[in-house]
Motif scaffolding. Structure first.
Motif, PDB file in Angstrom:
ATOM      1  N   ILE A 213       0.828  -1.206   0.000  1.00 32.55           N
ATOM      2  CA  ILE A 213       0.000   0.000   0.000  1.00 32.55           C
ATOM      3  C   ILE A 213       0.859   1.251   0.000  1.00 32.55           C
ATOM      4  CG2 ILE A 213      -1.659   1.338   1.344  1.00 32.55           C
ATOM      5  CD1 ILE A 213      -2.885  -1.279   2.253  1.00 32.55           C
ATOM      6  N   SER A 214       1.935   1.223   0.783  1.00 33.87           N
ATOM      7  CA  SER A 214       2.835   2.373   0.834  1.00 33.87           C
ATOM      8  C   SER A 214       3.475   2.621  -0.521  1.00 33.87           C
ATOM      9  CB  SER A 214       3.922   2.127   1.892  1.00 33.87           C
ATOM     10  OG  SER A 214       4.843   3.190   1.931  1.00 33.87           O
ATOM     11  N   ARG A 215       3.855   1.543  -1.211  1.00 30.28           N
ATOM     12  CA  ARG A 215       4.474   1.688  -2.537  1.00 30.28           C
ATOM     13  C   ARG A 215       3.478   2.229  -3.551  1.00 30.28           C
ATOM     14  NH1 ARG A 215       7.862  -3.380  -4.448  1.00 30.28           N
ATOM     15  NH2 ARG A 215       8.877  -2.728  -2.497  1.00 30.28           N
ATOM     16  N   ILE A 216       2.240   1.732  -3.491  1.00 32.98           N
ATOM     17  CA  ILE A 216       1.204   2.210  -4.405  1.00 32.98           C
ATOM     18  C   ILE A 216       0.925   3.696  -4.181  1.00 32.98           C
ATOM     19  CG2 ILE A 216      -1.244   2.029  -5.001  1.00 32.98           C
ATOM     20  CD1 ILE A 216      -1.046  -0.954  -4.437  1.00 32.98           C
ATOM     21  N   ASN A 217       0.834   4.088  -2.906  1.00 36.86           N
ATOM     22  CA  ASN A 217       0.587   5.501  -2.584  1.00 36.86           C
ATOM     23  C   ASN A 217       1.729   6.386  -3.067  1.00 36.86           C
ATOM     24  OD1 ASN A 217      -1.876   4.921  -1.390  1.00 36.86           O
ATOM     25  ND2 ASN A 217      -1.007   4.710   0.661  1.00 36.86           N
ATOM     26  N   SER A 218       2.958   5.863  -2.964  1.00 39.09           N
ATOM     27  CA  SER A 218       4.118   6.646  -3.414  1.00 39.09           C
ATOM     28  C   SER A 218       4.075   6.847  -4.921  1.00 39.09           C
ATOM     29  CB  SER A 218       5.412   5.928  -3.017  1.00 39.09           C
ATOM     30  OG  SER A 218       5.525   5.834  -1.615  1.00 39.09           O
ATOM     31  N   ILE A 220       1.381   6.820  -6.812  1.00 39.32           N
ATOM     32  CA  ILE A 220       0.279   7.741  -7.110  1.00 39.32           C
ATOM     33  C   ILE A 220       0.713   9.180  -6.853  1.00 39.32           C
ATOM     34  CG2 ILE A 220      -2.025   8.476  -6.407  1.00 39.32           C
ATOM     35  CD1 ILE A 220      -2.674   5.551  -5.840  1.00 39.32           C
ATOM     36  N   HIS A 221       1.446   9.366  -5.747  1.00 37.64           N
ATOM     37  CA  HIS A 221       1.912  10.712  -5.400  1.00 37.64           C
ATOM     38  C   HIS A 221       2.869  11.241  -6.460  1.00 37.64           C
ATOM     39  CE1 HIS A 221       3.041  14.076  -2.859  1.00 37.64           C
ATOM     40  NE2 HIS A 221       4.315  13.768  -3.057  1.00 37.64           N
ATOM     41  N   ILE A 222       3.749  10.351  -6.956  1.00 32.74           N
ATOM     42  CA  ILE A 222       4.709  10.764  -7.985  1.00 32.74           C
ATOM     43  C   ILE A 222       3.981  11.158  -9.275  1.00 32.74           C
ATOM     44  CG2 ILE A 222       6.571   9.937  -9.480  1.00 32.74           C
ATOM     45  CD1 ILE A 222       7.532   8.239  -7.138  1.00 32.74           C
ATOM     46  N   LYS A 223       2.971  10.364  -9.652  1.00 30.23           N
ATOM     47  CA  LYS A 223       2.230  10.644 -10.880  1.00 30.23           C
ATOM     48  C   LYS A 223       1.442  11.946 -10.777  1.00 30.23           C
ATOM     49  CE  LYS A 223       1.737   5.827 -12.350  1.00 30.23           C
ATOM     50  NZ  LYS A 223       0.790   4.734 -12.643  1.00 30.23           N
ATOM     51  N   GLN A 224       0.966  12.245  -9.560  1.00 28.72           N
ATOM     52  CA  GLN A 224       0.137  13.435  -9.371  1.00 28.72           C
ATOM     53  C   GLN A 224       0.981  14.690  -9.123  1.00 28.72           C
ATOM     54  OE1 GLN A 224      -2.483  12.396  -6.141  1.00 28.72           O
ATOM     55  NE2 GLN A 224      -3.939  11.342  -7.484  1.00 28.72           N
ATOM     56  N   ALA A 225       2.270  14.491  -8.872  1.00 28.48           N
ATOM     57  CA  ALA A 225       3.134  15.649  -8.599  1.00 28.48           C
ATOM     58  C   ALA A 225       3.255  16.498  -9.857  1.00 28.48           C
ATOM     59  CB  ALA A 225       4.509  15.174  -8.131  1.00 28.48           C
ATOM     60  N   PRO A 226       3.197  17.824  -9.741  1.00 32.02           N
ATOM     61  CA  PRO A 226       3.314  18.701 -10.913  1.00 32.02           C
ATOM     62  C   PRO A 226       4.700  18.605 -11.539  1.00 32.02           C
ATOM     63  CG  PRO A 226       3.398  19.969  -8.881  1.00 32.02           C
ATOM     64  CD  PRO A 226       3.026  18.570  -8.494  1.00 32.02           C
TER      65      PRO A 226
END
Length: 228
Positions: A213-218, A220-226
């Protein structure tokens, strides 16, 4: 801690009465609760000692049952490591399942006021446990076999009450479900180390899921980062 002190009434009465009905004296029974202060380990040890089980088997079994307290100690170590030994020793003595369930606040044990609060809660449970044991001793001497009343369900009920509020994410849920399934299957098959295997299996599953879950969230965060 008060609801939990009341919740272990059947548990304490069962422990006291079971010991008396298995040949322990009232003094020996009360001394066990005063010195050992470990409900599940006491119940198992009483039955093993009454059955003339070899000493090494008794020691190994109670060691395995109580080994979870090592994990409790590790979990709160960073909160009390800076405190003097005169505080850490009594905290370690009263760090039961019940007190540990209330030890997750980030400021727990951090100050003398919070240490006093924790020790007050822990020793209130200690006093209650010994009081219920005494009542069990008296009941075991005057009443017929209390083990047939199903008082041992209080053990399961207490742990259910402690565990359920702590299920706040998928990893914890998977840990609890895995522990329940593995323990039930191995226990029904008569596997002696069912508790140890169930605990290790549950922790492994919970850790793996939390990492995934932590890896998936990371990601997602990278993809959503501007993008710069």
């Amino acid at each position: 801690m008060l609801p939990l002190c009341l919740a272990v009434i059947p548990w304490g009465i069962l422990c006291g009465s079971l010991a008396v009905q298995n040949g322990f004296t009232a003094l020996e029974t009360q001394a066990m609760s005063l010195l050992v202060f470990a409900g599940s380990a006491q119940l198992v040890a009483i039955e093993l000692m009454a059955g003339n089980t070899p000493l090494l088997t008794i020691l190994f079994t109670t060691f395995i049952i109580s080994s979870r307290h090592f994990l409790y100690g590790l979990a709160v170590r960073h909160k009390v490591i800076d405190q003097p030994l005169r505080w850490r020793l009594p905290v370690s003595f009263v760090l039961t399942d019940e007190l540990f369930a209330f030890s997750h606040h980030r400021k727990a044990y951090r100050t003398k006021t919070r240490l006093t609060y924790a020790l007050s809660a822990g020793f209130s449970f200690y006093i209650a446990w010994n009081l219920w044991t005494f009542i069990g001793i008296v009941a075991g001497s005057l009443l017929p076999d209390l083990t047939t009343l199903g008082l041992d369900f209080a053990i399961a009920a207490t742990f259910i009450a402690l565990v359920i509020p702590g299920i706040k994410n998928l990893a914890t849920l998977a840990t609890v479900v895995t522990a329940g399934i593995v323990a039930s299957v191995l226990k029904s098959q008569g596997f002696e180390l069912w508790l140890v295997v169930a605990a290790l299996s549950a922790m492994t599953v919970g850790y793996i899921i939390s990492r995934v879950i932590s890896r998936i969230n990371s990601q997602i965060h990278i993809k959503q980062a501007p993008k710069s």
